[in-house]
Design a protein around this motif. Structure first.
Motif, PDB file in Angstrom:
ATOM      1  N   PHE A 242      -0.331  -9.928  -3.491  1.00 34.77           N
ATOM      2  CA  PHE A 242       0.644  -9.272  -1.633  1.00 34.77           C
ATOM      3  C   PHE A 242       1.544  -9.456  -1.540  1.00 34.77           C
ATOM      4  O   PHE A 242       1.924  -9.283  -0.280  1.00 34.77           O
ATOM      5  CB  PHE A 242      -0.759  -8.330  -0.516  1.00 34.77           C
ATOM      6  N   GLY A 243       1.402 -11.386  -2.118  1.00 39.34           N
ATOM      7  CA  GLY A 243       1.887 -12.115  -0.311  1.00 39.34           C
ATOM      8  C   GLY A 243       1.915 -12.500   0.816  1.00 39.34           C
ATOM      9  O   GLY A 243       0.346 -12.490   0.510  1.00 39.34           O
ATOM     10  N   HIS A 244       2.009 -13.670   1.027  1.00 44.67           N
ATOM     11  CA  HIS A 244       1.608 -14.452   2.279  1.00 44.67           C
ATOM     12  C   HIS A 244       1.750 -13.214   3.758  1.00 44.67           C
ATOM     13  O   HIS A 244       0.586 -13.786   3.919  1.00 44.67           O
ATOM     14  CB  HIS A 244       2.142 -15.398   2.513  1.00 44.67           C
ATOM     15  N   GLU A 245       2.469 -13.064   3.554  1.00 42.42           N
ATOM     16  CA  GLU A 245       2.974 -11.628   4.580  1.00 42.42           C
ATOM     17  C   GLU A 245       1.376 -10.975   4.764  1.00 42.42           C
ATOM     18  O   GLU A 245       1.265 -11.120   6.070  1.00 42.42           O
ATOM     19  CB  GLU A 245       3.840 -11.273   4.871  1.00 42.42           C
ATOM     20  N   ILE A 246       1.656  -9.732   4.063  1.00 43.88           N
ATOM     21  CA  ILE A 246       0.478  -8.907   3.915  1.00 43.88           C
ATOM     22  C   ILE A 246      -1.035  -9.199   4.059  1.00 43.88           C
ATOM     23  O   ILE A 246      -1.627  -9.212   4.832  1.00 43.88           O
ATOM     24  CB  ILE A 246       0.491  -8.280   2.704  1.00 43.88           C
ATOM     25  N   SER A 247      -0.923 -10.814   3.101  1.00 47.57           N
ATOM     26  CA  SER A 247      -2.372 -10.974   2.913  1.00 47.57           C
ATOM     27  C   SER A 247      -3.012 -11.615   4.357  1.00 47.57           C
ATOM     28  O   SER A 247      -3.986 -11.999   4.849  1.00 47.57           O
ATOM     29  CB  SER A 247      -2.547 -12.503   2.201  1.00 47.57           C
ATOM     30  N   GLU A 248      -1.944 -12.234   4.933  1.00 47.77           N
ATOM     31  CA  GLU A 248      -1.857 -12.910   6.779  1.00 47.77           C
ATOM     32  C   GLU A 248      -2.115 -11.777   7.428  1.00 47.77           C
ATOM     33  O   GLU A 248      -3.471 -12.198   8.393  1.00 47.77           O
ATOM     34  CB  GLU A 248      -1.221 -13.980   7.122  1.00 47.77           C
ATOM     35  N   HIS A 249      -1.462 -11.075   7.645  1.00 49.59           N
ATOM     36  CA  HIS A 249      -1.481  -9.369   8.606  1.00 49.59           C
ATOM     37  C   HIS A 249      -1.978  -8.619   8.468  1.00 49.59           C
ATOM     38  O   HIS A 249      -2.215  -7.708   9.235  1.00 49.59           O
ATOM     39  CB  HIS A 249       0.053 -10.181   9.194  1.00 49.59           C
ATOM     40  N   GLY A 250      -2.213  -7.788   6.754  1.00 48.88           N
ATOM     41  CA  GLY A 250      -2.789  -7.181   6.541  1.00 48.88           C
ATOM     42  C   GLY A 250      -3.856  -7.234   5.967  1.00 48.88           C
ATOM     43  O   GLY A 250      -4.820  -6.004   5.200  1.00 48.88           O
ATOM     44  N   ARG A 251      -4.680  -7.985   6.209  1.00 47.07           N
ATOM     45  CA  ARG A 251      -6.331  -8.245   5.894  1.00 47.07           C
ATOM     46  C   ARG A 251      -7.222  -7.659   5.928  1.00 47.07           C
ATOM     47  O   ARG A 251      -8.321  -7.216   5.853  1.00 47.07           O
ATOM     48  CB  ARG A 251      -6.550  -9.998   5.915  1.00 47.07           C
ATOM     49  N   ASP A 252      -7.146  -6.951   7.144  1.00 47.79           N
ATOM     50  CA  ASP A 252      -8.301  -6.017   7.848  1.00 47.79           C
ATOM     51  C   ASP A 252      -8.211  -4.851   6.622  1.00 47.79           C
ATOM     52  O   ASP A 252      -8.993  -4.155   7.134  1.00 47.79           O
ATOM     53  CB  ASP A 252      -7.827  -5.993   9.469  1.00 47.79           C
ATOM     54  N   SER A 253      -7.417  -4.184   6.395  1.00 44.86           N
ATOM     55  CA  SER A 253      -7.264  -3.072   5.534  1.00 44.86           C
ATOM     56  C   SER A 253      -7.518  -3.466   4.250  1.00 44.86           C
ATOM     57  O   SER A 253      -7.112  -2.646   3.594  1.00 44.86           O
ATOM     58  CB  SER A 253      -5.607  -2.431   6.433  1.00 44.86           C
ATOM     59  N   ILE A 254      -7.843  -4.781   3.947  1.00 45.14           N
ATOM     60  CA  ILE A 254      -7.821  -4.797   2.511  1.00 45.14           C
ATOM     61  C   ILE A 254      -9.388  -5.421   1.826  1.00 45.14           C
ATOM     62  O   ILE A 254      -9.398  -6.694   2.333  1.00 45.14           O
ATOM     63  CB  ILE A 254      -6.990  -6.007   1.613  1.00 45.14           C
TER      64      ILE A 254
END
Length: 435
Positions: free
Chosen positions: A95-107
């Motif tokens: 997912f890349g760093h940005e999504i992994s860092e800020h979107g982790r609550d939805s994964i």
């Protein structure tokens, strides 16, 4: 049980079983191994080979195993959901760093037995909990997709959407969208190859991916990405992950990614993979959705395989968590992807030099491990019987099986069967004209 309802097992309860169907890739591979011809070519199996036709251990994998203290490695069980350090690293690569860092609550992420295990787990999960009416698979697709969905999700009907145009030997985007728009139902599931489509080697453009994403959002489809070749298709991990990351920007779309490290780390037999399930990002309740998804996936994994395997996961984690080893891995990916591109060009050039009838540009326009050559089943049969060149009956060839030593022979064999078929056709037409 009354006598009238008893099965007649004869001397064994297994006597009621039908004989297994013969053939398939593994039967052809066995035939190749038994072939005593001094010159033979294996274009069947989906595993990378070097220019000597030998298995190749990535330099990053070699270095990772050197750094690991193998003598002290224990063999305890992993948690059912897998190694959390590995899962975090795998999620970031995908997912890349940005999504992994800020979107982790939805994964939600869970370690699986490679991509096959991930596909099986999401199929069983949907069959048990959300029950879409249909799962739409590309035609053609990896052969095991059909078996997985029939075995793991018997309550979901398997449907096909067009993917390959045999006349133009290109991606049939118009046919795909026409069928999906007219035939799919809201909340159906659809499977998409993230990159390096198996078996055709043809992927949508970014503009086409954008249209596919908008359609999936409009139809509220549950999307399943099969990501078996990230970094292997283009040599660039980020480029090959673009479709997955683009779909994440469409906040209502819920989707899963079946991630495998068999090909891009060469860890074929270690079965290293992960399943990532992305819930809706449109609500502040995303975090409350992930816990039940995780719990039910763990329950299913426990029933299917219990714990995921350990050793390959350790090797992958060593690489994914090290900046230096990741740099080395990216160089490995370039080595593999560039060799495949070189073999595509060499095969095309050899066929052109031979003046082989037909057009062969599609071989270089495709990408990844496989090529849909456009050869007919009869061509393939004659290649095997007369020239000892083995590929699938569909004409799918594993480009990894080509080497500098065998590519001239392979091109000549293809040239010969194509020319000979045309000669037979011309003879038949001439013979008919005399009647």
């Amino acid at each position: 049980m009354s006598a009238s309802h008893e099965l007649d097992f004869g001397t064994s309860r297994f006597s009621i079983l039908d004989p297994p169907s013969s053939g398939g890739m593994f039967a052809l591979d066995a035939e190749y191994r038994a072939d005593q011809a001094p010159q033979k070519v294996n274009l069947l199996m989906g595993a990378y080979r070097d220019d000597q036709g030998q298995p190749w251990q990535l330099s990053s994998v070699t270095e990772a195993k050197t750094r690991m203290n193998l003598h002290s490695c224990h063999h305890e069980y992993l948690p059912i959901h897998g190694n959390p350090v590995f899962l975090e690293a795998a999620r970031e690569v995908l997912f890349g760093h940005e999504i992994s860092e800020h979107g982790r609550d939805s994964i939600v992420s869970i370690q699986t037995i490679s991509g096959t295990g991930a596909n099986s787990l999401i199929a069983a999960f949907l069959n048990r909990h959300t029950m879409p009416s249909n799962i739409w698979l590309p035609d053609p697709t990896w052969m095991n997709h059909f078996d997985i969905w029939q075995a793991a999700a018997p309550g979901i009907k398997v449907q096909k959407y067009p993917y390959y145009d045999g006349l133009t030997r290109s991606f049939d985007f118009a046919g795909m969208m026409r069928i999906l728009r007219s035939k799919s139902s809201e909340h159906d599931a659809i499977l998409l190859h993230a990159c390096a489509h198996n078996p055709t080697g043809l992927d949508p453009s970014e503009e086409q991916w954008e249209e596919i994403a908008l359609f999936c959002k409009e139809k509220m489809l549950f999307v399943i990405f099969d990501s078996a070749y990230q970094g292997f298709a283009s040599g660039d991990l980020n480029r090959d992950a673009w479709p997955v990351r683009h779909f994440f920007t469409h906040r209502p779309i819920e989707f899963a990614v079946c991630q495998s490290f068999s090909k891009n780390l060469g860890l074929y037999g270690e079965r290293v993979g992960a399943l990532h399930v992305v819930v809706s990002r449109e609500t502040s309740l995303s975090a409350s959705l992930t816990a039940p998804v995780q719990g039910h996936l763990v329950d299913l994994q426990r029933a299917m395989v219990s714990m995921p395997p350990l050793f390959g996961c350790r090797v992958a984690t060593e690489i994914l968590k090290s900046t230096n080893l990741q740099r080395l891995w990216k160089m490995d990916l370039l080595v593999m992807s560039e060799r495949i591109k070189d073999m595509r060009k060499a095969l095309y050039n050899a066929l052109v030099r031979l003046k082989t009838p037909g057009t062969w540009e599609h071989i270089t326009e495709q990408n990844g491990m496989f090529s849909y050559t456009g050869l007919s089943e009869d061509h393939v049969s004659r290649l095997r019987k007369e020239h000892h060149v083995y590929m699938l009956p569909t004409g799918r060839a594993s480009i990894c099986g080509l080497t500098a030593e065998n590519i001239g022979y392979t091109a000549y064999a293809i040239h010969r069967v194509v020319v000979d078929e045309l000669a037979v056709v011309e003879f038949d037409l001439h013979d008919q004209s005399r009647i």
